[in-house]
Design a protein around this motif. Structure first.
Motif, PDB file in Angstrom:
ATOM      1  N   THR A   1      91.752   0.000  51.713  1.00 54.59           N
ATOM      2  CA  THR A   1      90.454   0.455  51.225  1.00 54.59           C
ATOM      3  C   THR A   1      90.574   1.079  49.840  1.00 54.59           C
ATOM      4  OG1 THR A   1      90.641   2.633  52.228  1.00 54.59           O
ATOM      5  CG2 THR A   1      89.667   0.878  53.574  1.00 54.59           C
ATOM      6  N   CYS A   2      89.485   1.001  49.085  1.00 51.54           N
ATOM      7  CA  CYS A   2      89.414   1.610  47.758  1.00 51.54           C
ATOM      8  C   CYS A   2      88.010   2.144  47.566  1.00 51.54           C
ATOM      9  CB  CYS A   2      89.746   0.588  46.677  1.00 51.54           C
ATOM     10  SG  CYS A   2      89.487   1.238  45.002  1.00 51.54           S
ATOM     11  N   SER A   3      87.923   3.373  47.109  1.00 48.47           N
ATOM     12  CA  SER A   3      86.622   3.992  46.879  1.00 48.47           C
ATOM     13  C   SER A   3      86.677   4.792  45.585  1.00 48.47           C
ATOM     14  CB  SER A   3      86.277   4.911  48.054  1.00 48.47           C
ATOM     15  OG  SER A   3      85.027   5.515  47.866  1.00 48.47           O
TER      16      SER A   3
ATOM     17  N   ARG B   1      82.493  -6.642  47.989  1.00 48.57           N
ATOM     18  CA  ARG B   1      81.847  -5.527  47.264  1.00 48.57           C
ATOM     19  C   ARG B   1      80.427  -5.397  47.799  1.00 48.57           C
ATOM     20  NH1 ARG B   1      82.125  -3.630  41.736  1.00 48.57           N
ATOM     21  NH2 ARG B   1      81.620  -1.409  41.868  1.00 48.57           N
TER      22      ARG B   1
ATOM     23  N   ARG C   1      80.553   1.739  45.421  1.00 44.68           N
ATOM     24  CA  ARG C   1      81.710   2.616  45.400  1.00 44.68           C
ATOM     25  C   ARG C   1      82.940   2.018  46.087  1.00 44.68           C
ATOM     26  NH1 ARG C   1      80.761   7.879  46.899  1.00 44.68           N
ATOM     27  NH2 ARG C   1      82.904   8.108  47.616  1.00 44.68           N
ATOM     28  N   ASN C   2      82.793   1.019  46.926  1.00 44.65           N
ATOM     29  CA  ASN C   2      83.915   0.519  47.727  1.00 44.65           C
ATOM     30  C   ASN C   2      84.316  -0.906  47.355  1.00 44.65           C
ATOM     31  OD1 ASN C   2      84.015   2.898  49.284  1.00 44.65           O
ATOM     32  ND2 ASN C   2      82.376   2.147  50.591  1.00 44.65           N
TER      33      ASN C   2
ATOM     34  N   PRO D   1      87.272  -3.062  49.073  1.00 43.57           N
ATOM     35  CA  PRO D   1      88.468  -3.265  49.907  1.00 43.57           C
ATOM     36  C   PRO D   1      89.214  -4.553  49.582  1.00 43.57           C
ATOM     37  CG  PRO D   1      86.470  -3.770  51.145  1.00 43.57           C
ATOM     38  CD  PRO D   1      86.025  -3.204  49.830  1.00 43.57           C
TER      39      PRO D   1
END
Lengths: 115, 112
Positions: free
Chosen positions: B22-24, B68, B72-73, B75
């Motif tokens: 995950t990426c935020s 997307r 904000r996220n 993954p």
């Protein structure tokens, strides 16, 4: 085909002296250049940048020089401090990349500043 | 504090077992991207996203998927990981061209 080259994998300097890190590029479309610094177990952090319309940009102890005709840029750190010990990545981008603000990175140079 | 957050920081898995990193980001950045760092190769772009529902391949997209759904996220999905995907992965975001690319602290993935 490596478009951004950092030919020195490592560099060791004494505290207080100048550190010079070099970077060469082959893609003439690159028009924006950056240096990132990376400590172990952390992500790269932005250090300094230069646009192709300039030949020098200075920020405190850090100065980046750009020689477009030679397709060469360098990062000078004066005076070097032990806290500057890190991997330094040279990166480049092109306005003609369209919507992809991609940075093309070199392989990095490990700088060690000895007390 | 403005930041890009990746999870997990370390992951060991076996070949073929689907995983998601995950990426935020909390900077309201439109642009997000994934890179992988390998010894002797520097950082190479995997995928990028200009905005919600807009993604495209970078230089080394094979074996990866992204989505997307929210700004904000972003993954990163490995549906069938293989040992050659053992690497250090970085998520990054930016406000756009000419703006600084902000990186997360990385995810070290090992696929056995």
């Amino acid at each position: 085909d490596q478009q951004v080259k950092q030919n020195s994998p490592s560099l060791s300097v004494q505290e207080g002296r100048i550190s010079i890190l070099n970077c060469d590029y082959t893609n003439s479309m690159f028009d924006y250049f950056l240096w990132y610094k990376k400590y172990p177990a952390e992500g790269p952090t932005f250090l300094i940048s230069i646009s192709s319309i300039k030949d020098k940009n200075e920020d405190g102890r850090f100065t980046v020089f750009l020689n477009k005709s030679a397709k060469h840029l360098s990062l000078h750190i004066v005076p070097s401090q032990p806290g500057d010990s890190a991997v330094y990545f040279c990166a480049a981008s092109s306005n003609s990349g369209g919507s992809n603000y991609k940075l093309t990175f070199g392989k990095g140079t490990l700088l060690t500043v000895n007390p | 504090e403005a930041q890009v957050t990746q999870n997990p920081r370390y992951l060991i898995t076996v070949t073929g077992k689907k995983l998601t990193v995950t990426c935020s980001q909390n900077m309201n950045h439109e642009y997000m991207s994934w890179y992988r760092q390998d010894p002797g190769l520097g950082l190479r772009q995997i995928y990028y996203s200009m905005n919600v529902e807009v993604t495209d391949k970078g230089d080394v997209p094979e074996g990866y998927k992204v989505s997307r759904k929210e700004k904000r996220n972003f993954p990163l999905i490995l549906e069938s990981p293989s040992p050659n995907q053992t690497s250090l992965y970085f998520c990054a975001s930016s406000a756009g061209l000419g703006f600084t690319l902000h990186f997360g602290n990385g995810t070290r993935l090992t696929v056995t």
